[in-house]
Write a protein that holds these residues in place. Structure first.
Motif, short mmCIF file in Angstrom:
data_model
loop_
_atom_site.label_atom_id
_atom_site.label_comp_id
_atom_site.label_asym_id
_atom_site.label_seq_id
_atom_site.Cartn_x
_atom_site.Cartn_y
_atom_site.Cartn_z
N MET A 37 0.84 -1.20 0.00
CA MET A 37 0.00 0.00 0.00
C MET A 37 0.87 1.25 0.00
O MET A 37 0.49 2.28 -0.55
CB MET A 37 -0.95 -0.01 1.20
CG MET A 37 -2.13 -0.94 1.04
SD MET A 37 -3.17 -0.58 -0.41
CE MET A 37 -3.95 0.96 0.07
N SER A 41 0.38 4.23 -2.64
CA SER A 41 0.13 5.63 -2.26
C SER A 41 1.23 6.53 -2.80
O SER A 41 0.96 7.65 -3.26
CB SER A 41 0.01 5.76 -0.74
OG SER A 41 1.17 5.28 -0.10
N LYS A 48 -1.32 7.17 2.52
CA LYS A 48 -2.00 5.87 2.63
C LYS A 48 -3.42 6.06 3.16
O LYS A 48 -4.34 5.39 2.72
CB LYS A 48 -1.21 4.93 3.55
CG LYS A 48 -0.09 4.21 2.84
CD LYS A 48 0.34 2.96 3.57
CE LYS A 48 1.17 3.31 4.80
NZ LYS A 48 1.76 2.10 5.42
N SER A 49 -3.61 6.97 4.10
CA SER A 49 -4.94 7.18 4.66
C SER A 49 -5.90 7.70 3.60
O SER A 49 -7.08 7.33 3.58
CB SER A 49 -4.89 8.14 5.85
OG SER A 49 -4.37 9.40 5.45
N TYR A 52 -6.91 4.73 1.56
CA TYR A 52 -7.87 3.90 2.27
C TYR A 52 -9.27 4.53 2.28
O TYR A 52 -10.26 3.84 2.53
CB TYR A 52 -7.41 3.64 3.70
CG TYR A 52 -6.33 2.59 3.81
CD1 TYR A 52 -6.55 1.29 3.38
CD2 TYR A 52 -5.09 2.89 4.35
CE1 TYR A 52 -5.57 0.32 3.48
CE2 TYR A 52 -4.09 1.93 4.45
CZ TYR A 52 -4.34 0.65 4.01
OH TYR A 52 -3.36 -0.31 4.11
N HIS A 53 -9.35 5.82 2.03
CA HIS A 53 -10.64 6.49 1.96
C HIS A 53 -11.46 5.93 0.79
O HIS A 53 -12.68 5.89 0.84
CB HIS A 53 -10.45 8.01 1.79
CG HIS A 53 -11.72 8.76 1.62
ND1 HIS A 53 -12.62 8.94 2.64
CD2 HIS A 53 -12.27 9.35 0.51
CE1 HIS A 53 -13.66 9.63 2.19
NE2 HIS A 53 -13.47 9.89 0.90
N SER A 56 -10.48 -0.32 0.63
CA SER A 56 -10.15 -0.85 1.95
C SER A 56 -8.76 -1.46 2.02
O SER A 56 -8.22 -1.67 3.10
CB SER A 56 -11.18 -1.90 2.36
OG SER A 56 -11.20 -2.97 1.43
N GLY A 57 -8.15 -1.72 0.88
CA GLY A 57 -6.81 -2.29 0.87
C GLY A 57 -6.44 -2.80 -0.50
O GLY A 57 -7.17 -2.64 -1.48
#
Length: 199
Positions: A37, A41, A48-49, A52-53, A56-57
């Motif tokens: 991830m 990103s 990364k956050s 994830y928005h 989910s992965g």
């Protein structure tokens, strides 16, 4: 407008569609298992956050990519050309349609063809591919029974060979090639062979 960097497509927008393009580019470059991830990103130019928005992965990204390829393929089987006409006409339509999907969705189909069943999404995709081949094999069987194909043709083998012929296009197809001419050429090779017609 998208930009090309090191073979990966990047877009200024960071919506789910463009992030999926970035992820598929990374999967093809690094391999799914070797892509983290953090890699994704960094390639997208976001945290990364933020990634994830939208997803989910990594597995969710793979599933979305595989769905895109498989939805295109199964749409061919549901099209009128695959449901009407003689079995041979339907097979030609399916082969031409597969080439069209491959050209239009080349990175996604390439990811699909590389799955080995190591994750839940990969196992799901392999099962869907088997289902696709089984439906094509059923039409091959109809064509044999109708006398449109040789009696000694094994429908399951023929379906795999047709898919193999079409899928080989990912190895040599280049962007910008006319998809209709390419589809015609592949269908001609599949159903008429490469030998000259007999007098």
């Amino acid at each position: 407008m998208s930009t090309q960097t090191g073979g990966r497509v990047r877009r200024p927008s960071h919506g789910p569609g463009s992030l999926l393009e970035v992820a598929v580019g990374e999967f093809l470059t690094r391999g799914y298992d070797a892509t983290s991830m953090e890699d994704l990103s960094r390639a997208a130019g976001i945290t990364k956050s933020s990634f994830y928005h939208h997803f989910s992965g990594k597995e969710a990204l793979l599933r979305a990519a595989l769905e895109r390829a498989l939805d295109g393929l199964f749409a061919i089987l549901d099209s009128e050309g695959a449901r009407t006409g003689t079995p041979l006409e339907r097979l030609r339509h399916i082969v031409r349609g597969q080439v069209g999907v491959l050209v239009a969705e080349l990175p996604y189909v390439t990811v699909l063809l590389r799955v080995r069943g190591n994750t839940e999404s990969e196992r799901w995709a392999l099962e869907r591919r088997r289902e696709f081949d089984a439906r094509v094999a059923a039409i091959v069987r109809e064509a044999v029974e109708a006398g449109e194909l040789r009696e000694d043709v094994d429908p399951a083998l023929a379906a795999r060979l047709l898919s193999g012929l079409v899928n080989s296009v990912v190895e040599w197809a280049r962007p910008g090639r006319d998809p209709n001419r390419l589809a015609d050429a592949v269908a001609r090779a599949a159903f008429e062979g490469i030998l000259p017609a007999r007098a």
